[in-house]
Design an enzyme around this catalytic site. Structure first.
Site, PDB file in Angstrom:
ATOM      1  N   ARG A 177       0.830  -1.211   0.000  1.00  0.00           N
ATOM      2  CA  ARG A 177       0.000   0.000   0.000  1.00  0.00           C
ATOM      3  C   ARG A 177       0.866   1.263   0.000  1.00  0.00           C
ATOM      4  NH1 ARG A 177      -4.088   0.005  -2.095  1.00  0.00           N
ATOM      5  NH2 ARG A 177      -5.001   1.700  -0.881  1.00  0.00           N
ATOM      6  N   CYS A 187       2.111   6.664  10.781  1.00  0.00           N
ATOM      7  CA  CYS A 187       1.150   7.638  10.255  1.00  0.00           C
ATOM      8  C   CYS A 187       0.499   8.418  11.389  1.00  0.00           C
ATOM      9  CB  CYS A 187       0.096   6.934   9.408  1.00  0.00           C
ATOM     10  SG  CYS A 187      -0.809   5.614  10.263  1.00  0.00           S
ATOM     11  N   THR A 234      -6.197  -2.259   8.241  1.00  0.00           N
ATOM     12  CA  THR A 234      -4.994  -2.392   7.417  1.00  0.00           C
ATOM     13  C   THR A 234      -4.800  -3.854   7.014  1.00  0.00           C
ATOM     14  OG1 THR A 234      -3.483  -2.799   9.252  1.00  0.00           O
ATOM     15  CG2 THR A 234      -3.922  -0.489   8.684  1.00  0.00           C
ATOM     16  N   THR A 290      -1.433   1.216  20.110  1.00  0.00           N
ATOM     17  CA  THR A 290      -0.724   2.148  19.234  1.00  0.00           C
ATOM     18  C   THR A 290       0.536   2.604  19.932  1.00  0.00           C
ATOM     19  OG1 THR A 290      -0.810   4.276  18.090  1.00  0.00           O
ATOM     20  CG2 THR A 290      -2.098   4.098  20.099  1.00  0.00           C
ATOM     21  N   GLY A 291       1.604   2.662  19.174  1.00  0.00           N
ATOM     22  CA  GLY A 291       2.862   3.137  19.737  1.00  0.00           C
ATOM     23  C   GLY A 291       3.062   4.619  19.533  1.00  0.00           C
ATOM     24  N   ARG A 297      -9.523   0.082  15.597  1.00  0.00           N
ATOM     25  CA  ARG A 297      -9.617  -0.110  14.152  1.00  0.00           C
ATOM     26  C   ARG A 297     -11.100  -0.222  13.781  1.00  0.00           C
ATOM     27  NH1 ARG A 297      -4.671  -2.084  11.912  1.00  0.00           N
ATOM     28  NH2 ARG A 297      -3.025  -0.973  13.032  1.00  0.00           N
TER      29      ARG A 297
END
Length: 481
Positions: free
Chosen positions: A138, A289, A319, A347-348, A370
Site C-alpha cells: 500500500r 502515520c 490495514t 498504538t505506539g 480499528r
C-alpha cells in the site's frame, strides 16, 4: 443580464484565466525546477477545475475566497525573474500583498518576496538522486506515484527500482496493474507499460527495474546502474539498526523506514524534527502515520499554550495486518474480521512522541480502535494546557499555523460542518484540524485530527527523503517563525 447569466459568465472567465495559468506553472516546473503552490498545495499538473477549487478552498482557512484574477499577476511576475529551484506560494504572495501598504507594484513586491531564489542567491539544480523501494504494498505503491509525479523537472528524486519477492506467473504485470488502478486512491495519473523481458515498469517515462530477491544480502544495486541511492523499506520487517543495516549494499547510501524505528534509530516527523538529522546518519525512520498526525499539532499547541499532559485516541481504518474474516492472528484481537468489527488495539504513537518531540516533557498516553473503513483515520487529542484559553483563540491559532507557519505543510484546517472521513482521501497533509469538532474548556482542549493514513503519510515520507537527499528546495515567501 440575469444573475444566472452573470454567474456563469464569471465562471467561464475564471476558467479561461486558470487555463492560462497551466502552461506557466508547467514551464516553471520543467525548466527552472520551481513548484508553484497555493496555500501549500501544489498547482503542478493540476486541471482547470482543480486550480479553481484550490483557490476556493482558501475561503475555509483564510476567511475569504482567493480569486485567480488576484494570483495570476504574481504568476506572471515570476516568469520575468531569474529564478532558481524553489517552491513559491502565490496564495501567500497575494495575501501578503493585500496587507502591504508601501504602494509597490505586483512585480516589485514579488521580486522582493522571492529574492532568495533569484540571481546570485539562487541555489543550483541538483543532480537526480536514485531511490529504491524495498516492498511494493500500500505505502510502496503510493510512494511510487508520488516519486513519479515529482520527476517532471528531471531533477530531484528518481525512482530506479522496486525490490519484491516473486509472486508467481505474470508477477510484474499484476504489480503494474495494482500501480495503475487503486480501489481507494483511484487511477494512476499517466501511462504505465510493462517490459516483462527486461523486468521493468515504465511509468510516465520513468524506467523502474523490478528486482526479485528474498533477502537484502542478495542484491548488488550497482549491477543495475544504481548509485548513492536512498532505499525506502516499506515492508516493516526490520525496525532496528542491525536489521535495517542489511540494506546498506553496494549502490545504497541511506535507508529510510516507513514504520516506527526501534532502539537508536531516529524517528523523524517532517516539519518538527527533520532538521535534527545528522548529515552522516544512514538509517532513519519516518515513524508511524499516527505519530505524524499528532506530533505537528501537539507541537503547535505546546508552543503557544504549553501542554501538561495528554491522551490520544485514534479511530483508525483497517490495514492489511488484519484478517478479512475471523482467523488465527498473533495479536489477540486483530484476528477478528476487519470489515465487520471495531477492534481495540494498541498504538505506539503516544510513546513515539518522546522521540520526535523530546522537549515536550508532558506524559502522553494513547490507544486505538480499528474500524471498518479502508482509509482515513481520526486522532482525538485530549490535552491539559499550561494556561486557560477559549475555543475562538485556539481556532485562530491553528488556522494561522496551517496558513503561515513552518508547519503549514503538515497541518491543514477545515471548517466544513459536514466533513466525513472519505473527504480526506488523498490529503497531502499529515493531519487536518476539524474546526467544527474542536472543544475547549478553560485549560482543557480536545482536537479532532483527520489524516489519510496512507497518502498523507506517504507525502511525509517523501518530504523526509527530499530533505536527506538535498533536493528539498526553500519555500517563498518564507513562513513566519
Amino acid at each position: 443580464m440575469t444573475v444566472n447569466e452573470d454567474s456563469f459568465t464569471n465562471w467561464k472567465h475564471r476558467e479561461e484565466i486558470a487555463e492560462s495559468m497551466i502552461p506557466i506553472i508547467g514551464k516553471l516546473h520543467r525548466e527552472r525546477d520551481v513548484t508553484v503552490l497555493l496555500h501549500s498545495r501544489s498547482l503542478v499538473n493540476k486541471s482547470v477545475v482543480s486550480i479553481l477549487k484550490t483557490h476556493r478552498f482558501a475561503r475555509q482557512i483564510a476567511g475569504e475566497e482567493l480569486s485567480v484574477t488576484e494570483t495570476l499577476p504574481f504568476l506572471q511576475a515570476l516568469t520575468t525573474l531569474d529564478l532558481g529551484p524553489s517552491q513559491i506560494d502565490i496564495g501567500l504572495l497575494a495575501e501578503a500583498y493585500r496587507a502591504d501598504d508601501q504602494g509597490k507594484s505586483v512585480a516589485e513586491f514579488t521580486a522582493e518576496a522571492v529574492a532568495g531564489a533569484t540571481g546570485g542567491n539562487k541555489i543550483e539544480r541538483r543532480e537526480p538522486r536514485d531511490v529504491v523501494l524495498y516492498g511494493f504494498g500500500r505505502i510502496g505503491r503510493l510512494l511510487a506515484r508520488l516519486l513519479i509525479e515529482k520527476s517532471g523537472s528531471g531533477n530531484g528524486l528518481r525512482l530506479r527500482a522496486v525490490v519484491v519477492r516473486r509472486g508467481g506467473e505474470q508477477d510484474i504485470v499484476k504489480r503494474a496493474s495494482l500501480l495503475r488502478r487503486d480501489s481507494v486512491h483511484g487511477q494512476f495519473q499517466g501511462t504505465i507499460t510493462v517490459d516483462e523481458a527486461n523486468s521493468t515498469i515504465v511509468a510516465n517515462g520513468n524506467v523502474i527495474k523490478v528486482i526479485y530477491a528474498n533477502d537484502p544480502a542478495e542484491i548488488d544495486y550497482t549491477a543495475y546502474g544504481i548509485d548513492n541511492a536512498i532505499l525506502i523499506d516499506n515492508t516493516g520487517k526490520w525496525r532496528d539498526r542491525e536489521g535495517l543495516s542489511q540494506h546498506l549494499r553496494p549502490g545504497v547510501d541511506k535507508v529510510v523506514l516507513t514504520a516506527p524505528g526501534k532502539g537508536d534509530v531516529p524517528n523523524i516527523v517532517h516539519g518538527v524534527n527533520h532538521d535534527t538529522l545528522k548529515p552522516d546518519e544512514r538509517i532513519l525512520s519516518c515513524a508511524s502515520c499516527t505519530t505524524n498526525a499528532i506530533v505537528p499539532p501537539l507541537k503547535a499547541m505546546a508552543d503557544e499554550y504549553g501542554v501538561l499532559r495528554g491522551h490520544v485516541e485514534t479511530v483508525h481504518s483497517f490495514t492489511n495486518d488484519q484478517n478479512l474474516l475471523d482467523n488465527y492472528h498473533k495479536s489477540e484481537r486483530r484476528g477478528r474480521s476487519a470489515p465487520l468489527n471495531m477492534v481495540i488495539t494498541e498504538t505506539g504513537a503516544a510513546s513515539a512522541v518522546a522521540k520526535a518531540l523530546p522537549e515536550l516533557k508532558a506524559p502522553i498516553t494513547g490507544s486505538s480502535i480499528r474500524v471498518p473503513v479502508p482509509d482515513v483515520s481520526i486522532a482525538i487529542l485530549n490535552l491539559q494546557l499550561g494556561r486557560a484559553t477559549n475555543r475562538e483563540e485556539v481556532l485562530d491559532h491553528l488556522r494561522n499555523v496551517s496558513l503561515t507557519s513552518p508547519l503549514k505543510r503538515q497541518i491543514d484546517f477545515i471548517s466544513a460542518p459536514d466533513a466525513v472521513s472519505s473527504d480526506f482521501i488523498g490529503s497531502r497533509h499529515a493531519s487536518i484540524v476539524d474546526a467544527g469538532a474542536l472543544k475547549v474548556d478553560g485549560d482543557n482542549a480536545i482536537l479532532y485530527l483527520w489524516y489519510d493514513n496512507e497518502f498523507g503519510y506517504s507525502c511525509q515520507v517523501v518530504r523526509v527523503v527530499q530533505y536527506v537527499s538535498g533536493v528539498e528546495y526553500p519555500t517563498y515567501p518564507a513562513p513566519a517563525a
